[in-house]
Design a protein around this motif. Sequence first.
Motif, PDB file in Angstrom:
ATOM      1  N   GLY A 103       0.914  -1.228  -0.090  1.00 36.11           N
ATOM      2  CA  GLY A 103      -0.022  -0.065   0.009  1.00 36.11           C
ATOM      3  C   GLY A 103       0.877   1.402  -0.226  1.00 36.11           C
ATOM      4  N   MET A 104       0.314   2.373  -0.080  1.00 34.74           N
ATOM      5  CA  MET A 104       0.874   3.738  -0.247  1.00 34.74           C
ATOM      6  C   MET A 104       1.631   3.969   1.068  1.00 34.74           C
ATOM      7  N   GLY A 105       1.070   3.607   2.157  1.00 31.95           N
ATOM      8  CA  GLY A 105       1.585   4.062   3.463  1.00 31.95           C
ATOM      9  C   GLY A 105       3.187   3.360   3.550  1.00 31.95           C
ATOM     10  N   HIS A 106       3.439   2.220   2.994  1.00 29.47           N
ATOM     11  CA  HIS A 106       4.632   1.473   2.879  1.00 29.47           C
ATOM     12  C   HIS A 106       5.572   2.343   1.900  1.00 29.47           C
ATOM     13  N   SER A 107       5.035   2.574   1.000  1.00 31.46           N
ATOM     14  CA  SER A 107       5.856   3.275  -0.031  1.00 31.46           C
ATOM     15  C   SER A 107       6.375   4.735   0.371  1.00 31.46           C
ATOM     16  N   LEU A 108       5.380   5.514   1.138  1.00 28.97           N
ATOM     17  CA  LEU A 108       5.920   6.741   1.610  1.00 28.97           C
ATOM     18  C   LEU A 108       6.990   6.429   2.724  1.00 28.97           C
ATOM     19  N   TYR A 109       6.764   5.312   3.565  1.00 29.52           N
ATOM     20  CA  TYR A 109       7.753   5.087   4.591  1.00 29.52           C
ATOM     21  C   TYR A 109       9.091   4.968   4.089  1.00 29.52           C
ATOM     22  N   THR A 110       8.977   4.013   2.935  1.00 29.29           N
ATOM     23  CA  THR A 110      10.278   3.981   2.179  1.00 29.29           C
ATOM     24  C   THR A 110      10.824   5.082   1.720  1.00 29.29           C
ATOM     25  N   ALA A 111      10.091   5.929   1.184  1.00 30.52           N
ATOM     26  CA  ALA A 111      10.594   7.053   0.411  1.00 30.52           C
ATOM     27  C   ALA A 111      11.129   8.206   1.732  1.00 30.52           C
ATOM     28  N   ILE A 112      10.556   8.174   2.815  1.00 32.62           N
ATOM     29  CA  ILE A 112      11.071   8.915   4.008  1.00 32.62           C
ATOM     30  C   ILE A 112      12.421   8.353   4.346  1.00 32.62           C
ATOM     31  N   GLU A 113      12.464   7.192   4.589  1.00 31.70           N
ATOM     32  CA  GLU A 113      13.848   6.639   4.848  1.00 31.70           C
ATOM     33  C   GLU A 113      14.809   6.781   4.007  1.00 31.70           C
TER      34      GLU A 113
END
Length: 262
Positions: A103-113
């Motif tokens: 989902g998008m939440g995981h994508s955003l988490y990965t991007a922030i990292e």
Amino acid sequence: MKKSDLTSNSAALPNQNSSQQSSHTIILLASGLSRRLGEAKQLLYKNGVPLINHMLQLAVSTNPQVIIVVIPKNEASIASEVAKLSDTHLHIKTVINQTPETGMGHSLYTAIEALTYFVSNKNFNDKNSNHKTVERVLIMGVDQILLDLEHANELLAGKHLVVASAYEPWQLLDTLSKDDHIERGADANHESTNLIVGLPLVIDYQLLKQWQLHISGDKGLRHLIRALSPSEIRTVFNKQLSYDIDTPEQLAYARQQGWVDK
């Protein structure tokens, strides 16, 4: 984050001036699997170029310090299109989402990292560096096909902790007029309206890092934004953002309107 998940293209596009460093960075979320659409929305064409390239060009036009673009694993065609945007001034970091189905939440988490890793290793906060301190992050999706530079700049001009886009759900719309691009005041909850408050949005970089731990799976920023006080958020209404591409019917309508190439 595995090193194999993060690739670097020393990339960028025309009209970039390295002497005019900005204080913002960009996250482009483009790792959706387009299951309802039935084909990769990243590779739909707009004005003769793949949609992901169109959005990257728009992102570059805001003159960010870095762009983090998240794409799904095992999508060589998407990765190839991103790689075509090459130059020597702006850094485009391609992050591979190994579990795009999450989902998008995981994508955003990965991007922030990835963004935090890049900023810390580039010494953005060093007084002797050529970079300004990173203050804000513009977060974009790939399928709001009528997003334009004017709206992105309106978001970046705001001074609140969060400056978010507001728009109506697709099903409420019957006409589109450029005159409908108007600005509304801050309202963190929008309890009395049908408006969606979300991407694209600009957020304070330090706040985004704090919120990272509360983002997972398909749980993104919306629940966190709703908890902000009115003094912490500003919204910019733009009816054009209602038109995203999730279904074959929406794609057919967008093509009929000439917003996406046939």
